[in-house]
Design an enzyme around this catalytic site. Sequence first.
Site, PDB file in Angstrom:
ATOM      1  N   HIS A 273      80.025   2.728 -59.017  1.00 32.52           N
ATOM      2  CA  HIS A 273      80.104   2.811 -57.555  1.00 32.52           C
ATOM      3  C   HIS A 273      79.260   3.951 -57.021  1.00 32.52           C
ATOM      4  O   HIS A 273      78.903   4.877 -57.753  1.00 32.52           O
ATOM      5  CB  HIS A 273      81.557   2.933 -57.062  1.00 32.52           C
ATOM      6  CG  HIS A 273      82.335   4.130 -57.534  1.00 32.52           C
ATOM      7  ND1 HIS A 273      83.148   4.130 -58.639  1.00 32.52           N
ATOM      8  CD2 HIS A 273      82.430   5.383 -57.013  1.00 32.52           C
ATOM      9  CE1 HIS A 273      83.718   5.315 -58.778  1.00 32.52           C
ATOM     10  NE2 HIS A 273      83.290   6.100 -57.812  1.00 32.52           N
TER      11      HIS A 273
ATOM     12  N   HIS B 155      78.847  10.961 -54.283  1.00 31.71           N
ATOM     13  CA  HIS B 155      78.592  10.893 -55.736  1.00 31.71           C
ATOM     14  C   HIS B 155      78.212   9.496 -56.168  1.00 31.71           C
ATOM     15  O   HIS B 155      78.414   8.524 -55.438  1.00 31.71           O
ATOM     16  CB  HIS B 155      79.802  11.407 -56.546  1.00 31.71           C
ATOM     17  CG  HIS B 155      81.061  10.614 -56.437  1.00 31.71           C
ATOM     18  ND1 HIS B 155      82.063  10.899 -55.533  1.00 31.71           N
ATOM     19  CD2 HIS B 155      81.516   9.534 -57.128  1.00 31.71           C
ATOM     20  CE1 HIS B 155      83.066  10.047 -55.678  1.00 31.71           C
ATOM     21  NE2 HIS B 155      82.757   9.189 -56.647  1.00 31.71           N
TER      22      HIS B 155
ATOM     23  N   GLU C 231      79.925  11.099 -61.373  1.00 29.22           N
ATOM     24  CA  GLU C 231      81.227  10.761 -61.963  1.00 29.22           C
ATOM     25  C   GLU C 231      80.953   9.841 -63.146  1.00 29.22           C
ATOM     26  O   GLU C 231      80.106   8.943 -63.070  1.00 29.22           O
ATOM     27  CB  GLU C 231      82.092  10.027 -60.918  1.00 29.22           C
ATOM     28  CG  GLU C 231      83.444   9.580 -61.451  1.00 29.22           C
ATOM     29  CD  GLU C 231      84.288   8.830 -60.393  1.00 29.22           C
ATOM     30  OE1 GLU C 231      83.804   8.628 -59.255  1.00 29.22           O
ATOM     31  OE2 GLU C 231      85.416   8.436 -60.735  1.00 29.22           O
TER      32      GLU C 231
HETATM   33  C1  LIG Z   1      89.283   8.485 -56.305  1.00 28.75           C
HETATM   34  C2  LIG Z   1      89.173   9.104 -57.653  1.00 28.75           C
HETATM   35  C3  LIG Z   1      87.771   9.185 -58.152  1.00 28.75           C
HETATM   36  C4  LIG Z   1      87.279   7.784 -58.508  1.00 28.75           C
HETATM   37  O1  LIG Z   1      87.972   7.165 -59.365  1.00 28.75           O
HETATM   38  O2  LIG Z   1      86.296   7.260 -57.992  1.00 28.75           O
HETATM   39  C5  LIG Z   1      86.860   9.906 -57.189  1.00 28.75           C
HETATM   40  O3  LIG Z   1      85.784   9.554 -56.895  1.00 28.75           O
HETATM   41  S1  LIG Z   1      87.517  11.410 -56.585  1.00 28.75           S
HETATM   42  C6  LIG Z   1      86.200  12.080 -55.607  1.00 28.75           C
HETATM   43  C7  LIG Z   1      86.488  13.469 -55.210  1.00 28.75           C
HETATM   44  N1  LIG Z   1      86.577  14.347 -56.354  1.00 28.75           N
HETATM   45  C8  LIG Z   1      85.577  15.157 -56.740  1.00 28.75           C
HETATM   46  O4  LIG Z   1      84.502  15.201 -56.119  1.00 28.75           O
HETATM   47  C9  LIG Z   1      85.855  16.018 -57.947  1.00 28.75           C
HETATM   48  C10 LIG Z   1      84.653  16.806 -58.378  1.00 28.75           C
HETATM   49  N2  LIG Z   1      84.108  17.646 -57.304  1.00 28.75           N
HETATM   50  C11 LIG Z   1      84.243  18.991 -57.303  1.00 28.75           C
HETATM   51  O5  LIG Z   1      84.783  19.600 -58.203  1.00 28.75           O
HETATM   52  C12 LIG Z   1      83.685  19.707 -56.100  1.00 28.75           C
HETATM   53  O6  LIG Z   1      83.554  18.825 -55.019  1.00 28.75           O
HETATM   54  C13 LIG Z   1      82.266  20.343 -56.399  1.00 28.75           C
HETATM   55  C14 LIG Z   1      81.232  19.290 -56.791  1.00 28.75           C
HETATM   56  C15 LIG Z   1      82.408  21.415 -57.482  1.00 28.75           C
HETATM   57  C16 LIG Z   1      81.768  21.003 -55.120  1.00 28.75           C
HETATM   58  O7  LIG Z   1      82.792  21.792 -54.623  1.00 28.75           O
HETATM   59  P1  LIG Z   1      82.482  22.889 -53.489  1.00 28.75           P
HETATM   60  O8  LIG Z   1      83.751  23.550 -53.125  1.00 28.75           O
HETATM   61  O9  LIG Z   1      81.690  22.258 -52.396  1.00 28.75           O
HETATM   62  O10 LIG Z   1      81.670  23.896 -54.360  1.00 28.75           O
HETATM   63  P2  LIG Z   1      80.475  24.794 -54.017  1.00 28.75           P
HETATM   64  O11 LIG Z   1      80.505  25.244 -52.603  1.00 28.75           O
HETATM   65  O12 LIG Z   1      80.464  25.810 -55.070  1.00 28.75           O
HETATM   66  O13 LIG Z   1      79.220  23.820 -54.170  1.00 28.75           O
HETATM   67  C17 LIG Z   1      78.251  24.122 -55.102  1.00 28.75           C
HETATM   68  C18 LIG Z   1      76.964  23.522 -54.600  1.00 28.75           C
HETATM   69  O14 LIG Z   1      77.032  22.084 -54.744  1.00 28.75           O
HETATM   70  C19 LIG Z   1      76.802  21.469 -53.497  1.00 28.75           C
HETATM   71  N3  LIG Z   1      77.601  20.256 -53.444  1.00 28.75           N
HETATM   72  C20 LIG Z   1      78.941  20.191 -53.235  1.00 28.75           C
HETATM   73  N4  LIG Z   1      79.325  18.919 -53.265  1.00 28.75           N
HETATM   74  C21 LIG Z   1      78.218  18.178 -53.483  1.00 28.75           C
HETATM   75  C22 LIG Z   1      77.999  16.781 -53.616  1.00 28.75           C
HETATM   76  N5  LIG Z   1      79.005  15.896 -53.517  1.00 28.75           N
HETATM   77  N6  LIG Z   1      76.755  16.347 -53.854  1.00 28.75           N
HETATM   78  C23 LIG Z   1      75.716  17.219 -53.967  1.00 28.75           C
HETATM   79  N7  LIG Z   1      75.876  18.588 -53.862  1.00 28.75           N
HETATM   80  C24 LIG Z   1      77.114  19.018 -53.609  1.00 28.75           C
HETATM   81  C25 LIG Z   1      77.193  22.497 -52.470  1.00 28.75           C
HETATM   82  O15 LIG Z   1      76.561  22.208 -51.250  1.00 28.75           O
HETATM   83  C26 LIG Z   1      76.692  23.766 -53.104  1.00 28.75           C
HETATM   84  O16 LIG Z   1      75.311  23.857 -52.941  1.00 28.75           O
HETATM   85  P3  LIG Z   1      74.621  25.105 -52.234  1.00 28.75           P
HETATM   86  O17 LIG Z   1      75.090  25.097 -50.820  1.00 28.75           O
HETATM   87  O18 LIG Z   1      73.141  24.886 -52.381  1.00 28.75           O
HETATM   88  O19 LIG Z   1      75.103  26.312 -52.992  1.00 28.75           O
HETATM   89 CO   LIG Z   2      84.372   7.933 -57.348  1.00 28.71          CO
END
Ligand SMILES: CC[C@@H](C(=O)O)C(=O)SCCNC(=O)CCNC(=O)[C@H](O)C(C)(C)COP(=O)(O)OP(=O)(O)OC[C@H]1O[C@@H](n2cnc3c(N)ncnc32)[C@H](O)[C@@H]1OP(=O)(O)O
Ligand SMILES: [Co+2]
Length: 134
Positions: free
Chosen positions: A7, A79, A130
Amino acid sequence: MIGRLNHVALAVPDLAAAVTLYRDTLGADVSAPQALPEHGVTVVFIDVGNTKIELLEPLGEGSTIRPFLEKNPSGGMHHVCYEVDDIIAARDRLTASGARVLGDGQPRIGAHGKPVLFLHPKDFMGALIELEQV
Ligand SMILES: CC[C@@H](C(=O)O)C(=O)SCCNC(=O)CCNC(=O)[C@H](O)C(C)(C)COP(=O)(O)OP(=O)(O)OC[C@H]1O[C@@H](n2cnc3c(N)ncnc32)[C@H](O)[C@@H]1OP(=O)(O)O
Ligand SMILES: [Co+2]
């Protein structure tokens, strides 16, 4: 190691509005909403034939997608999810290559009742990945 695209997930600020848009404007077949408090999201899936679209709305104060929506208030691509046959083997291979597996590194059960893991977006050209064991 990775297989089919399972997905593409879009984070949205208002799931009901997104469902209306996909169902009534785009003519898509949208699943019923599924609340997943352990993942901090409410989701719907849209089967588009060759893959699925997952629409994600934050659930709870600590939802991991809240910071994303603060940076992207109208929503955006959150994602991509690839299928793997063996998620532990995939995790170990990725960890050995230096990629960061998010959380405690243990797979959790995702929206399809199967184990999932997430890989840090900064290790994959800015895209959160993911993995889902199928
Ligand atoms: C429904 C269940 C499951 C399924 O079966 O399908 C799902 O899909 S659940 C979906 C939701 N769950 C998750 O996303 C879990 C994993 N994600 C995480 O742990 C956090 O979201 C993250 C990825 C660690 C980001 O968390 P955040 O608090 O935003 O951390 P930072 O501020 O440190 O971000 C670091 C850096 O990464 C950029 N960022 C954040 N999210 C994304 C993204 N989705 N895609 C691309 N980049 C992302 C963020 O902007 C930061 O960048 P800089 O600003 O340049 O530092
Ligand atoms: Co998902």
